[in-house]
Enzyme design. Structure first.
Site, mmCIF file in Angstrom:
data_model
loop_
_atom_site.group_PDB
_atom_site.id
_atom_site.type_symbol
_atom_site.label_atom_id
_atom_site.label_comp_id
_atom_site.label_asym_id
_atom_site.label_seq_id
_atom_site.Cartn_x
_atom_site.Cartn_y
_atom_site.Cartn_z
ATOM 1 N N CYS A 191 0.815 -1.216 0.000
ATOM 2 C CA CYS A 191 0.000 0.000 0.000
ATOM 3 C C CYS A 191 0.854 1.275 0.000
ATOM 4 O O CYS A 191 1.023 1.923 1.033
ATOM 5 C CB CYS A 191 -0.972 0.038 1.165
ATOM 6 N N CYS B 36 -6.167 2.084 -4.668
ATOM 7 C CA CYS B 36 -5.670 2.654 -3.427
ATOM 8 C C CYS B 36 -6.695 3.651 -2.912
ATOM 9 O O CYS B 36 -6.888 4.707 -3.522
ATOM 10 C CB CYS B 36 -4.328 3.342 -3.717
HETATM 11 C C1 FAD Z 1 -0.992 0.197 6.939
HETATM 12 C C2 FAD Z 1 -1.470 -0.590 5.741
HETATM 13 C C3 FAD Z 1 -2.490 -0.073 4.959
HETATM 14 C C4 FAD Z 1 -2.936 -0.776 3.852
HETATM 15 N N1 FAD Z 1 -3.979 -0.254 3.126
HETATM 16 C C5 FAD Z 1 -4.457 -0.949 2.080
HETATM 17 C C6 FAD Z 1 -5.612 -0.471 1.370
HETATM 18 O O1 FAD Z 1 -6.190 0.573 1.706
HETATM 19 N N2 FAD Z 1 -6.072 -1.187 0.319
HETATM 20 C C7 FAD Z 1 -5.467 -2.357 -0.067
HETATM 21 O O2 FAD Z 1 -5.947 -2.983 -1.014
HETATM 22 N N3 FAD Z 1 -4.368 -2.832 0.572
HETATM 23 C C8 FAD Z 1 -3.866 -2.165 1.639
HETATM 24 N N4 FAD Z 1 -2.791 -2.655 2.330
HETATM 25 C C9 FAD Z 1 -2.013 -3.791 1.758
HETATM 26 C C10 FAD Z 1 -2.614 -5.164 2.018
HETATM 27 O O3 FAD Z 1 -2.942 -5.320 3.372
HETATM 28 C C11 FAD Z 1 -1.589 -6.207 1.585
HETATM 29 O O4 FAD Z 1 -1.228 -5.953 0.235
HETATM 30 C C12 FAD Z 1 -2.133 -7.619 1.704
HETATM 31 O O5 FAD Z 1 -2.451 -7.934 3.029
HETATM 32 C C13 FAD Z 1 -1.118 -8.626 1.167
HETATM 33 O O6 FAD Z 1 -1.619 -9.925 1.272
HETATM 34 P P1 FAD Z 1 -0.644 -11.185 1.323
HETATM 35 O O7 FAD Z 1 -1.498 -12.360 1.499
HETATM 36 O O8 FAD Z 1 0.321 -11.117 0.207
HETATM 37 O O9 FAD Z 1 0.195 -10.914 2.666
HETATM 38 P P2 FAD Z 1 -0.381 -10.890 4.141
HETATM 39 O O10 FAD Z 1 -1.819 -10.526 4.138
HETATM 40 O O11 FAD Z 1 0.568 -10.037 4.913
HETATM 41 O O12 FAD Z 1 -0.289 -12.391 4.626
HETATM 42 C C14 FAD Z 1 0.912 -13.110 4.670
HETATM 43 C C15 FAD Z 1 0.631 -14.367 5.487
HETATM 44 O O13 FAD Z 1 1.761 -15.240 5.403
HETATM 45 C C16 FAD Z 1 2.032 -15.738 6.692
HETATM 46 N N5 FAD Z 1 3.443 -16.102 6.741
HETATM 47 C C17 FAD Z 1 4.498 -15.281 6.997
HETATM 48 N N6 FAD Z 1 5.638 -15.988 6.978
HETATM 49 C C18 FAD Z 1 5.294 -17.259 6.711
HETATM 50 C C19 FAD Z 1 6.044 -18.457 6.583
HETATM 51 N N7 FAD Z 1 7.372 -18.474 6.736
HETATM 52 N N8 FAD Z 1 5.384 -19.604 6.315
HETATM 53 C C20 FAD Z 1 4.039 -19.612 6.173
HETATM 54 N N9 FAD Z 1 3.269 -18.488 6.276
HETATM 55 C C21 FAD Z 1 3.906 -17.338 6.560
HETATM 56 C C22 FAD Z 1 1.653 -14.614 7.626
HETATM 57 O O14 FAD Z 1 1.409 -15.087 8.947
HETATM 58 C C23 FAD Z 1 0.405 -14.070 6.964
HETATM 59 O O15 FAD Z 1 -0.762 -14.711 7.408
HETATM 60 C C24 FAD Z 1 -2.336 -2.010 3.490
HETATM 61 C C25 FAD Z 1 -1.306 -2.535 4.289
HETATM 62 C C26 FAD Z 1 -0.881 -1.837 5.411
HETATM 63 C C27 FAD Z 1 0.209 -2.418 6.274
#
Ligand code: FAD
Length: 401
Positions: free
Chosen positions: A164, A344
């Site tokens: 983000c 966004c």
């Molecule tokens: C402050 C903030 C504001 C945001 N605002 C927005 C917004 O307004 N709109 C939007 O669309 N997005 C927003 N985002 C971004 C969005 O939250 C992320 O892009 C999204 O969560 C990514 O998803 P993901 O599944 O790739 O990672 P995550 O959701 O972070 O999940 C990763 C997962 O992998 C697990 N994991 C970690 N290491 C391991 C391992 N070694 N083995 C197995 N599992 C593991 C973790 O426990 C977690 O459950 C924001 C993020 C933040 C921090």
């Protein structure tokens, strides 16, 4: 290939936004024998953390038990992945369990590199510095914003891809608007440090944000980044990369965002992009299939596709991965294509938002008809505060959005 003690047809690494969305879609499509490696007991809706830091939502609303979002029929391995041997098709976990797979979906998220800016990690332990990038710290952001009445507030964004990219700006505007309401904005120097040459990568949104910063009187340092924090002296060292100079700014409050990269253990696998030090899983940006291992897909923050790293992007990517993975499983060519869509929701005030939607072409890609979301609007605020969380929990994580 020797069969490992534990073996699954499909193995998903990471049960965050991406992992749960794909798992739900695969189960809905009737795919059997799907396992997920996920160590956390709690699932977070991270986009709410901006509103938590801005005093507009309670942190607890962003957290639910992982068990409540895990789709039925998924074998949950409560452990962390630590190694991938892509040739032998085995993932090894932190507790030493070897899990074999036929097909692998990588989505363990992104790593917050707090240590890459000297003094940043230590500064977070002091009262004057916070970050919305963790669940624990976001409430502290609001505490500090609420209590500041005069002085200097600095908001920083690091160079390189981050999750983000709008979040560093959103909290700046929420804070400035709160100080405006409290009639103290005139006594606070608000400094926004951006590594980019413009407010946003898409001109129409950039122009609107220029208007927003002028409205609040925010001092913007472009092409600049935080390179050091002296927490005891409350000094932020800012490098201006276009002028090749460094300046220290004294702060009374600072909101920092850490540099980010793929998790270190992912960087060390065969799956990482060898050409990139950030080490994301190397995938085709349209099919999301690994460029060297066709039985591997990746999506979300850990993938190398050059989209804006957001949950909104994952909403589109999850469909593509679920469709293409099933094609690969059926020995046909994956044809579903991700166009780089991301959105966004930029909160520009305590009750206003503009919705920046765009794709790989870096042109606006609006999905809501008849409404001009390129300008800040009150109705969009309700979408951010209530509509998008409901969409996330009820539709995206259940494989229906
Ligand atoms: C402050 C903030 C504001 C945001 N605002 C927005 C917004 O307004 N709109 C939007 O669309 N997005 C927003 N985002 C971004 C969005 O939250 C992320 O892009 C999204 O969560 C990514 O998803 P993901 O599944 O790739 O990672 P995550 O959701 O972070 O999940 C990763 C997962 O992998 C697990 N994991 C970690 N290491 C391991 C391992 N070694 N083995 C197995 N599992 C593991 C973790 O426990 C977690 O459950 C924001 C993020 C933040 C921090």
């Amino acid at each position: 290939m020797a069969i490992s003690p534990m073996h699954h047809r499909v193995l998903i690494v990471g049960g965050g936004s991406a992992g749960i969305s794909v798992a739900a879609r695969l189960r809905r499509a009737g795919v059997d024998d799907v396992a997920m490696i996920e160590p956390a007991q709690t699932h977070y809706y991270q986009p709410l953390w901006t509103l938590v830091g801005g005093g507009c939502a309670p942190a607890a609303e962003s957290a639910r038990p992982e068990s409540s979002v895990m789709p039925k029929g998924i074998a949950w391995i409560k452990d962390s992945a630590e190694q991938v041997d892509a040739d032998s098709q085995v993932v090894t976990t932190a507790s030493g369990v070897r899990v074999g797979y036929d097909y692998l979906v990588m989505c363990p998220g992104i790593q917050l590199d707090w240590g890459k800016v000297a003094g940043m990690a230590d500064a977070l332990a002091t009262p004057a510095v916070s970050s919305n990038y963790t669940y624990d710290l976001a409430p502290k952001t609001w505490e500090r914003i609420r209590s500041l009445r005069r002085g200097t507030a600095v908001f920083t964004m690091p160079a390189g891809p981050i999750k983000c990219a709008g979040a560093p700006q959103k909290i700046t505007y929420l804070a400035a608007d709160y100080w405006r309401q409290q009639d103290v904005l005139g006594d606070i120097r608000v400094v926004l440090v951006l590594p980019t040459p413009a407010m946003f990568g898409v001109k129409v949104f950039s122009d609107e944000l220029e208007r927003v910063v002028a409205h609040y009187g925010i001092e913007v340092h472009k092409n600049s980044e935080l390179v050091e924090v002296d927490a005891d002296g409350r000094q932020a060292v800012i490098a201006d990369n276009s002028a090749d100079t460094k300046d220290a700014i004294g702060y009374d409050f600072m909101h920092v965002v850490p540099p980010q990269s793929a998790p270190d253990w992912v960087k060390a696998t065969d799956l990482a992009d060898p050409a990139s030090p950030a080490g994301y899983v190397e995938i085709d940006k349209h099919t999301l299939q690994h460029t060297r291992y066709p039985n591997v897909y990746a999506l979300g923050d850990a993938g190398s596709s050059p989209n804006s790293k957001t949950g909104a992007a994952i909403r589109k990517q999850a469909t593509v991965v679920a469709t293409n993975l099933q094609a690969t499983m059926g020995d046909t060519t994956p044809t579903a294509r991700y166009d780089g869509y991301a959105s966004c929701p930029l909160t520009t005030a305590q009750d206003k938002m503009l919705l920046a939607e765009f794709d790989y072409s870096m042109q606006p890609a609006p999905s809501i008809p008849f409404i001009d979301t390129t300008k800040e609007r009150k109705d969009m605020w309700y979408l951010k505060r209530y509509g998008l969380p409901a969409l996330y929990w009820n539709l995206m994580l259940t494989g229906r959005a």
